[in-house]
Motif scaffolding. Sequence first.
Motif, PDB file in Angstrom:
ATOM      1  N   ASP A   1       0.841  -1.202   0.000  1.00  0.00           N
ATOM      2  CA  ASP A   1       0.000   0.000   0.000  1.00  0.00           C
ATOM      3  C   ASP A   1       0.874   1.248   0.000  1.00  0.00           C
ATOM      4  N   ASN A   2       0.247   2.376  -0.292  1.00  0.00           N
ATOM      5  CA  ASN A   2       0.910   3.674  -0.209  1.00  0.00           C
ATOM      6  C   ASN A   2       0.201   4.554   0.815  1.00  0.00           C
ATOM      7  N   ALA A   3      -0.278   3.957   1.905  1.00  0.00           N
ATOM      8  CA  ALA A   3      -1.052   4.674   2.916  1.00  0.00           C
ATOM      9  C   ALA A   3      -0.232   5.740   3.623  1.00  0.00           C
ATOM     10  N   SER A   4       1.087   5.606   3.677  1.00  0.00           N
ATOM     11  CA  SER A   4       1.903   6.606   4.371  1.00  0.00           C
ATOM     12  C   SER A   4       1.896   7.956   3.646  1.00  0.00           C
ATOM     13  N   SER A   5       1.596   7.970   2.356  1.00  0.00           N
ATOM     14  CA  SER A   5       1.553   9.227   1.606  1.00  0.00           C
ATOM     15  C   SER A   5       0.128   9.722   1.406  1.00  0.00           C
ATOM     16  N   CYS A   6      -0.804   9.199   2.187  1.00  0.00           N
ATOM     17  CA  CYS A   6      -2.208   9.568   2.052  1.00  0.00           C
ATOM     18  C   CYS A   6      -2.444  10.970   2.619  1.00  0.00           C
ATOM     19  N   ALA A   7      -3.054  11.833   1.830  1.00  0.00           N
ATOM     20  CA  ALA A   7      -3.415  13.190   2.242  1.00  0.00           C
ATOM     21  C   ALA A   7      -4.781  13.498   1.655  1.00  0.00           C
ATOM     22  N   PRO A   8      -5.519  14.441   2.255  1.00  0.00           N
ATOM     23  CA  PRO A   8      -6.851  14.750   1.718  1.00  0.00           C
ATOM     24  C   PRO A   8      -6.789  15.092   0.232  1.00  0.00           C
ATOM     25  N   GLY A   9      -7.658  14.467  -0.528  1.00  0.00           N
ATOM     26  CA  GLY A   9      -7.717  14.710  -1.956  1.00  0.00           C
ATOM     27  C   GLY A   9      -6.866  13.765  -2.788  1.00  0.00           C
ATOM     28  N   SER A  10      -5.952  13.022  -2.166  1.00  0.00           N
ATOM     29  CA  SER A  10      -5.137  12.067  -2.921  1.00  0.00           C
ATOM     30  C   SER A  10      -5.728  10.668  -2.777  1.00  0.00           C
ATOM     31  N   ASN A  11      -5.261   9.773  -3.581  1.00  0.00           N
ATOM     32  CA  ASN A  11      -5.761   8.393  -3.556  1.00  0.00           C
ATOM     33  C   ASN A  11      -4.799   7.477  -2.819  1.00  0.00           C
ATOM     34  N   VAL A  12      -5.353   6.499  -2.134  1.00  0.00           N
ATOM     35  CA  VAL A  12      -4.561   5.434  -1.540  1.00  0.00           C
ATOM     36  C   VAL A  12      -4.846   4.164  -2.342  1.00  0.00           C
ATOM     37  N   THR A  13      -3.789   3.430  -2.642  1.00  0.00           N
ATOM     38  CA  THR A  13      -3.908   2.199  -3.412  1.00  0.00           C
ATOM     39  C   THR A  13      -3.386   1.039  -2.574  1.00  0.00           C
ATOM     40  N   VAL A  14      -4.178  -0.003  -2.477  1.00  0.00           N
ATOM     41  CA  VAL A  14      -3.780  -1.226  -1.779  1.00  0.00           C
ATOM     42  C   VAL A  14      -3.835  -2.367  -2.788  1.00  0.00           C
ATOM     43  N   THR A  15      -2.759  -3.138  -2.847  1.00  0.00           N
ATOM     44  CA  THR A  15      -2.671  -4.260  -3.776  1.00  0.00           C
ATOM     45  C   THR A  15      -2.434  -5.540  -2.993  1.00  0.00           C
ATOM     46  N   THR A  16      -3.236  -6.539  -3.278  1.00  0.00           N
ATOM     47  CA  THR A  16      -3.053  -7.871  -2.688  1.00  0.00           C
ATOM     48  C   THR A  16      -2.644  -8.809  -3.810  1.00  0.00           C
ATOM     49  N   SER A  17      -1.719  -9.712  -3.513  1.00  0.00           N
ATOM     50  CA  SER A  17      -1.284 -10.654  -4.550  1.00  0.00           C
ATOM     51  C   SER A  17      -0.942 -12.000  -3.925  1.00  0.00           C
ATOM     52  N   VAL A  18      -1.086 -13.037  -4.739  1.00  0.00           N
ATOM     53  CA  VAL A  18      -0.805 -14.400  -4.285  1.00  0.00           C
ATOM     54  C   VAL A  18      -0.442 -15.249  -5.494  1.00  0.00           C
ATOM     55  N   SER A  19       0.386 -16.230  -5.250  1.00  0.00           N
ATOM     56  CA  SER A  19       0.683 -17.247  -6.253  1.00  0.00           C
ATOM     57  C   SER A  19      -0.104 -18.481  -5.835  1.00  0.00           C
ATOM     58  N   LEU A  20      -1.203 -18.737  -6.519  1.00  0.00           N
ATOM     59  CA  LEU A  20      -2.156 -19.775  -6.119  1.00  0.00           C
ATOM     60  C   LEU A  20      -1.759 -21.138  -6.671  1.00  0.00           C
ATOM     61  N   PRO A  21      -1.451 -22.089  -5.784  1.00  0.00           N
ATOM     62  CA  PRO A  21      -1.142 -23.445  -6.261  1.00  0.00           C
ATOM     63  C   PRO A  21      -2.422 -24.196  -6.615  1.00  0.00           C
ATOM     64  N   SER A  22      -2.263 -25.270  -7.320  1.00  0.00           N
ATOM     65  CA  SER A  22      -3.392 -26.113  -7.678  1.00  0.00           C
ATOM     66  C   SER A  22      -3.936 -26.807  -6.434  1.00  0.00           C
TER      67      SER A  22
END
Length: 136
Positions: A85-106
């Motif tokens: 995430d980029n929550a540390s740079s969050c300020a009013p009017g800006s966007n925060v982006t959170v990304t989740t990722s995984v390598s899914l086995p069978s």
Amino acid sequence: MASNNKKERGAVAVEMALLLPLLLLILIGIMEFGRALNVQISLTEAAREGARYAAVNYKSGGLNVSADALAAAPSLNGLGVAVSDNASSCAPGSNVTVTTSVSLPSMSGFLDAGFFGAPSIFPLSMRGVGVMRCGG
């Protein structure tokens, strides 16, 4: 009449031997697809929840966006999900982006090897992204 039944039973056994692998492959494919779809939806939901948490609580010190995001999707437990995430740079009017990722086995292990020289389907690299306006 007894000889006809024996011949028919043999034909049924041959038909079953020919069709059973195909039916099992279809069944395993449906189960794997359903699981992959469930994990993709959960990844997106976790990212969205993490972004909402960061956007609402950005003024609080020590945000734990990763823990909040993963708590929103308990079906992802044990899969080794990475959250960024980029929550540390969050300020009013800006966007925060959170990304989740995984390598899914069978789930079955059956689809890990490619068929007839085809590349393997698994592990799947999956990603979910959530974006929200800070303080909005």
